[in-house]
Write a protein that holds these residues in place. Structure first.
Motif, short mmCIF file in Angstrom:
data_model
loop_
_atom_site.label_atom_id
_atom_site.label_comp_id
_atom_site.label_asym_id
_atom_site.label_seq_id
_atom_site.Cartn_x
_atom_site.Cartn_y
_atom_site.Cartn_z
N THR A 9 -92.49 28.94 37.06
CA THR A 9 -93.73 29.03 36.29
C THR A 9 -94.83 28.18 36.93
OG1 THR A 9 -93.11 27.22 34.79
CG2 THR A 9 -92.51 29.46 34.13
N LYS A 10 -94.46 27.04 37.50
CA LYS A 10 -95.46 26.19 38.15
C LYS A 10 -95.99 26.84 39.42
CE LYS A 10 -93.56 21.87 36.33
NZ LYS A 10 -92.88 20.58 36.66
N GLN A 11 -95.09 27.50 40.17
CA GLN A 11 -95.54 28.17 41.38
C GLN A 11 -96.44 29.37 41.06
OE1 GLN A 11 -94.84 27.40 44.88
NE2 GLN A 11 -94.69 25.52 43.68
N PHE A 12 -96.11 30.08 40.03
CA PHE A 12 -96.92 31.24 39.64
C PHE A 12 -98.15 30.85 38.80
CE2 PHE A 12 -92.98 34.01 40.09
CZ PHE A 12 -93.49 34.77 41.13
N ARG A 72 -95.78 41.60 39.45
CA ARG A 72 -96.90 40.76 39.87
C ARG A 72 -96.59 39.92 41.10
NH1 ARG A 72 -100.70 43.38 36.83
NH2 ARG A 72 -100.38 43.10 34.60
N GLY A 73 -95.33 39.52 41.26
CA GLY A 73 -94.98 38.67 42.39
C GLY A 73 -93.51 38.32 42.39
N VAL A 74 -93.03 37.83 43.53
CA VAL A 74 -91.62 37.48 43.71
C VAL A 74 -91.54 36.12 44.41
CG1 VAL A 74 -89.46 38.09 44.88
CG2 VAL A 74 -90.87 39.87 43.83
N LEU A 75 -90.62 35.28 43.95
CA LEU A 75 -90.30 34.02 44.62
C LEU A 75 -88.83 34.04 45.03
CD1 LEU A 75 -91.74 31.38 42.09
CD2 LEU A 75 -92.83 32.13 44.20
N ASP A 76 -88.54 33.60 46.25
CA ASP A 76 -87.16 33.44 46.72
C ASP A 76 -86.98 32.01 47.21
OD1 ASP A 76 -87.34 36.73 47.99
OD2 ASP A 76 -85.98 36.08 46.41
N ARG A 85 -83.92 34.17 42.82
CA ARG A 85 -85.07 35.07 42.89
C ARG A 85 -85.77 35.05 41.54
NH1 ARG A 85 -86.27 40.88 45.53
NH2 ARG A 85 -86.47 39.41 47.24
N ALA A 86 -87.09 34.86 41.59
CA ALA A 86 -87.92 34.92 40.38
C ALA A 86 -88.84 36.13 40.49
CB ALA A 86 -88.75 33.64 40.23
N GLU A 87 -88.88 36.93 39.44
CA GLU A 87 -89.72 38.12 39.39
C GLU A 87 -90.71 37.98 38.24
OE1 GLU A 87 -86.08 41.11 40.76
OE2 GLU A 87 -86.71 40.98 38.66
N LEU A 88 -91.98 38.01 38.58
CA LEU A 88 -93.04 37.96 37.58
C LEU A 88 -93.54 39.36 37.35
CD1 LEU A 88 -94.69 35.84 35.90
CD2 LEU A 88 -96.49 36.12 37.65
N ARG A 89 -93.38 39.84 36.10
CA ARG A 89 -93.73 41.22 35.79
C ARG A 89 -94.72 41.25 34.63
NH1 ARG A 89 -87.51 43.23 35.39
NH2 ARG A 89 -87.68 41.97 33.53
N HIS A 263 -90.92 29.16 47.72
CA HIS A 263 -92.06 29.66 48.47
C HIS A 263 -92.40 31.05 47.95
CE1 HIS A 263 -91.83 26.30 51.26
NE2 HIS A 263 -90.52 26.52 51.33
N ALA A 264 -93.63 31.25 47.62
CA ALA A 264 -94.04 32.52 47.03
C ALA A 264 -94.37 33.53 48.12
CB ALA A 264 -95.28 32.32 46.14
N ARG A 265 -94.16 34.77 47.77
CA ARG A 265 -94.66 35.87 48.61
C ARG A 265 -95.20 36.94 47.68
NH1 ARG A 265 -91.41 40.31 48.72
NH2 ARG A 265 -89.19 40.08 48.33
N ALA A 266 -96.05 37.74 48.20
CA ALA A 266 -96.61 38.81 47.38
C ALA A 266 -95.56 39.84 47.11
CB ALA A 266 -97.80 39.46 48.10
N ALA A 267 -95.66 40.50 45.95
CA ALA A 267 -94.72 41.56 45.61
C ALA A 267 -94.95 42.75 46.53
CB ALA A 267 -94.91 41.96 44.16
#
Length: 267
Positions: A9-12, A72-76, A85-89, A263-267
């Motif tokens: 949540t902090k990264q996003f 919206r985005g993915v974190l690995d 893996r975090a998935e923001l939808r 580390h975030a990357r774009a979906a």
């Protein structure tokens, strides 16, 4: 998993709100502002593959005409021996038809437009080319005799589908299909067979499914796909699996880790 969710949540840059769903070894999901944040984990050498990539691959390959939450985005990231893996939808405010169970406990009333939307979405999804296999012939070869006492059938007609098409993953009007980790190639009639099996305790709704989708379920290919779906529902009734609705038994009429910064990357 809770600390991982908080780190994501902090990264996003999204807040945490509402109750959590899942946790432990299961995926953990929670509302995050106008989004839904889901965390999955696995041993490092077991991360990746069809289920791990399912949501992201659906966002890339399945057309927008199939109603689903937008990614919206993915974190690995990894911690000792564990991958996350975090998935923001997109958060879907329309409630699912059922909550906490895939099966209907009683008949429901959905507008004709909802059934038309489901038919259209299934048709659009069926045309998506993919190498993802959601149901394998080798499962059919191993299990049909076990559950039905018949020789295994050869699945000759396949389509692209959801693979978990049940009432907890379908919203009320307007229709949205949730949870896309399992999607892929499967027998014609499989998805509808799953939905019908989870409707057997609601006879009017089950009859509506058979009426709306008779062009699939009343074909040889559709009957074969439904048989495979029922076999997998019976497997879910087996010891060591969570229960499925009883009528499906009748064939159809560690220690906490300190996590490195993801580390975030774009979906």
């Amino acid at each position: 998993m809770r600390r991982s969710h908080a780190a994501a949540t902090k990264q996003f840059l999204v807040p945490q709100r509402g109750r959590r769903y899942g946790g432990g070894r299961a995926p953990l999901g929670r509302r995050a502002g106008s989004c839904w944040l889901r965390i999955v984990s696995a041993e490092v050498d077991k991360a990746g593959g069809r289920l791990w990539e399912g949501t992201a691959s659906a966002d890339t390959h399945v057309p927008r005409s199939v109603p689903r939450p937008q990614l919206r985005g993915v974190l690995d990231w990894t911690a000792p021996n564990v991958a996350y893996r975090a998935e923001l939808r997109e958060y879907i405010s329309v409630p699912p038809v059922t909550s906490g169970t895939p099966a209907l406990g009683q008949d429901i009333t959905l507008p004709d437009s909802w059934w038309a939307e489901l038919k259209s979405a299934l048709g659009a999804h069926a045309t998506v080319p993919t190498g993802r296999e959601a149901v394998h012939q080798n499962w059919v070869d191993r299990n049909l005799r076990r559950f039905f006492g018949i020789d295994p059938i050869r699945v000759r007609e396949t389509t692209t589908g959801h693979a978990h098409l049940h009432w907890a993953y379908l919203t009320r009007a307007p229709l949205v299909r949730l949870d896309w980790e399992n999607w892929g190639r499967l027998p014609v009639g499989y998805d509808l067979g799953v939905l019908h099996a989870y409707s057997l305790t609601a006879p009017a709704t089950a009859a509506r499914i058979r009426r709306e989708f008779s062009h699939v379920l009343d074909t040889d290919a559709g009957r074969a796909g439904e048989l495979v779906a029922l076999g997998q529902r019976l497997q879910a009734c087996s010891p060591g699996h969570p229960p499925s609705p009883r009528p499906a038994r009748r064939p159809p009429g560690r220690a906490p880790h300190r996590h490195p910064r993801p580390h975030a990357r774009a979906a």
